[in-house]
Design an enzyme around this catalytic site. Structure first.
Site, PDB file in Angstrom:
ATOM      1  N   LYS A 110     -67.641  14.033  -2.798  1.00  0.00           N
ATOM      2  CA  LYS A 110     -66.573  13.041  -2.615  1.00  0.00           C
ATOM      3  C   LYS A 110     -67.143  11.665  -2.289  1.00  0.00           C
ATOM      4  O   LYS A 110     -66.643  10.656  -2.775  1.00  0.00           O
ATOM      5  CB  LYS A 110     -65.623  13.468  -1.498  1.00  0.00           C
TER       6      LYS A 110
ATOM      7  N   LYS B 249     -59.922  22.693 -14.666  1.00  0.00           N
ATOM      8  CA  LYS B 249     -58.774  23.305 -14.007  1.00  0.00           C
ATOM      9  C   LYS B 249     -57.609  22.323 -13.944  1.00  0.00           C
ATOM     10  O   LYS B 249     -57.811  21.107 -13.990  1.00  0.00           O
ATOM     11  CB  LYS B 249     -59.128  23.879 -12.636  1.00  0.00           C
TER      12      LYS B 249
ATOM     13  N   LYS C  38     -54.385  17.687  -9.954  1.00  0.00           N
ATOM     14  CA  LYS C  38     -53.676  16.439  -9.748  1.00  0.00           C
ATOM     15  C   LYS C  38     -54.526  15.245 -10.162  1.00  0.00           C
ATOM     16  O   LYS C  38     -54.056  14.312 -10.793  1.00  0.00           O
ATOM     17  CB  LYS C  38     -53.308  16.342  -8.265  1.00  0.00           C
TER      18      LYS C  38
HETATM   19  P1  ADP Z   1     -55.928  19.418  -6.822  1.00  0.00           P
HETATM   20  O1  ADP Z   1     -57.178  19.993  -7.443  1.00  0.00           O
HETATM   21  O2  ADP Z   1     -54.810  19.321  -7.779  1.00  0.00           O
HETATM   22  O3  ADP Z   1     -56.200  18.131  -6.066  1.00  0.00           O
HETATM   23  P2  ADP Z   1     -56.037  20.644  -4.269  1.00  0.00           P
HETATM   24  O4  ADP Z   1     -57.492  20.484  -4.261  1.00  0.00           O
HETATM   25  O5  ADP Z   1     -55.198  19.801  -3.353  1.00  0.00           O
HETATM   26  O6  ADP Z   1     -55.472  20.493  -5.752  1.00  0.00           O
HETATM   27  O7  ADP Z   1     -55.729  22.179  -3.997  1.00  0.00           O
HETATM   28  C1  ADP Z   1     -54.777  22.709  -3.117  1.00  0.00           C
HETATM   29  C2  ADP Z   1     -54.851  24.204  -3.237  1.00  0.00           C
HETATM   30  O8  ADP Z   1     -54.489  24.628  -4.554  1.00  0.00           O
HETATM   31  C3  ADP Z   1     -56.256  24.749  -2.988  1.00  0.00           C
HETATM   32  O9  ADP Z   1     -56.148  25.953  -2.254  1.00  0.00           O
HETATM   33  C4  ADP Z   1     -56.793  25.024  -4.373  1.00  0.00           C
HETATM   34  O10 ADP Z   1     -57.725  26.067  -4.375  1.00  0.00           O
HETATM   35  C5  ADP Z   1     -55.539  25.395  -5.152  1.00  0.00           C
HETATM   36  N1  ADP Z   1     -55.663  24.982  -6.562  1.00  0.00           N
HETATM   37  C6  ADP Z   1     -55.687  23.710  -7.007  1.00  0.00           C
HETATM   38  N2  ADP Z   1     -55.787  23.671  -8.358  1.00  0.00           N
HETATM   39  C7  ADP Z   1     -55.824  24.963  -8.769  1.00  0.00           C
HETATM   40  C8  ADP Z   1     -55.916  25.580 -10.061  1.00  0.00           C
HETATM   41  N3  ADP Z   1     -55.970  24.869 -11.181  1.00  0.00           N
HETATM   42  N4  ADP Z   1     -55.923  26.931 -10.124  1.00  0.00           N
HETATM   43  C9  ADP Z   1     -55.856  27.672  -8.981  1.00  0.00           C
HETATM   44  N5  ADP Z   1     -55.766  27.148  -7.749  1.00  0.00           N
HETATM   45  C10 ADP Z   1     -55.750  25.805  -7.622  1.00  0.00           C
HETATM   46 NA    NA Z   2     -59.073  19.199  -5.508  1.00  0.00          NA
END
Ligand code: ADP
Ligand code: NA
Length: 330
Positions: free
Chosen positions: A114, A197, A200
């Site tokens: 990060k 994946k 967001k």
């Molecule tokens: P993003 O990657 O969209 O920023 P976050 O990092 O805030 O999402 O993730 C919040 C939760 O959702 C975490 O526990 C993460 O492991 C899960 N998560 C996020 N994206 C995925 C995905 N594509 N598939 C499965 N779990 C996910």
């Molecule tokens: Na993330």
């Protein structure tokens, strides 16, 4: 209760949860409240480790809580609270900062990633000590298990090390937690680029299913998901990542096993899978969306539920902090 204690947190992010958040995390939280003594936190203190707009943060925190309730968290069966409403988190974090080595904190790969993205000048000390705040989040509740994705394993290891260090120096105080890696968790990929994946930050608008979107918007995104060359519907993440992703989502939302789905769609074209999946997703999302919007329409009731949650959390956290303060000499 003699159920194992779990603690998990989610950051308030602007806007809707996406399907990956739900299938990868929130759904497990909902299930765990039946079998565990579950504490769930919207971790707004963690959200200011990068610059935030105050109004947006307040809104995102409410929105995250409303969506967790909309997804099925039940304040009668779990403790749902907002981190900043339980001041013991920040208080214990300071003590933990003083027990964590600069070197060991420097080895956290999430920080390295990060901060590399942000550059040294705009990286805050808060981002650096983020894992230490997480240590406090977990240890305050004597959590035995911490449901997290694989990417958080290193932070749980650090939590264990620091808990053992404290216990060694000041006498047994903390429960040393285990990671509860969400292994069976469906990992959901971007609909337009199934090599990444669904996320967001990384997904294009067409690649991500936002749970609060209008049903017809989600349906359209699914119908225009990239598939693969060929016509056969089979599960093959290597050669058919697009189709496999659709099957994973279908299976996760319906409980129908992937092999059964492959049988069901034998001889049919991709279009059939997409059309039916669009129905599955929109049918699932409709009650989620309705419940979430109901909570958002009644901010006083939402705030009341969160205040009750914070009281329940403090009832556990305050005596733990008091014991720590006493032991370190305050
Ligand atoms: P993003 O990657 O969209 O920023 P976050 O990092 O805030 O999402 O993730 C919040 C939760 O959702 C975490 O526990 C993460 O492991 C899960 N998560 C996020 N994206 C995925 C995905 N594509 N598939 C499965 N779990 C996910
Ligand atoms: Na993330």
């Amino acid at each position: 209760t003699d159920r194992p204690r779990v603690l998990s947190g989610i950051q308030p992010t602007a806007g809707s949860f996406h399907l990956g958040n739900y299938l990868g995390a929130v759904r497990q939280w909902v299930a765990l409240q039946e079998t565990h003594d579950a504490f769930y936190s919207v971790v707004d203190l963690h959200a200011i480790t990068v610059p935030q707009d105050p109004r947006e943060l307040r809104e995102s925190t409410r929105l995250a809580a409303a969506q967790l309730l909309g997804a099925g968290l039940d304040p009668e069966r779990c403790t749902l609270f907002v981190q900043s409403q339980v001041p013991e988190h920040a208080q214990l974090a300071w003590v933990m900062n003083c027990l964590t080595g600069f070197g060991e904190a420097s080895r956290m790969t999430q920080f390295k990633d990060k901060s590399a993205r942000q550059g040294a000048e705009s990286t805050t000390v808060g981002l650096f000590t983020y894992p230490v705040l997480q240590i406090a989040d977990i240890l305050l509740y004597h959590a035995q298990q911490v449901p997290v994705g694989e990417d958080q394993r290193q932070h749980i290891e650090l939590t264990r090390d620091v808990a053992e260090r404290f216990n060694g120096r000041f006498g047994t105080t903390f429960t040393v937690p285990q990671p509860y890696i969400l292994k069976d968790t469906a990992k959901i990929y971007d609909l337009q680029d199934p090599s990444i994946k669904m996320s967001k930050s990384a997904s294009s608008p067409k690649g991500i299913i936002n749970l609060l979107d209008e049903p017809k918007v989600s349906a359209k995104k699914i119908r225009s998901a990239v598939t693969d060359t060929g016509t056969e519907i089979r599960y093959d993440p290597q050669d058919k990542p697009g189709v496999s992703n659709l099957l994973t989502i279908y299976s996760a939302l319906t409980g129908i096993g992937v092999p059964e789905l492959v049988d069901k769609f034998a001889g049919q074209l991709y279009g059939a899978l997409k059309t039916q999946l669009a129905e599955v997703v929109t049918e699932w999302a409709a009650p989620f969306r309705a419940r979430t919007l109901e909570y958002l329409a009644d901010p006083a009731e939402l705030d009341r539920l969160l205040a009750v949650g914070a009281d329940k959390a403090r009832a556990v956290a305050a005596p733990v902090l008091a014991e720590v303060y006493d032991k370190v000499g305050f």
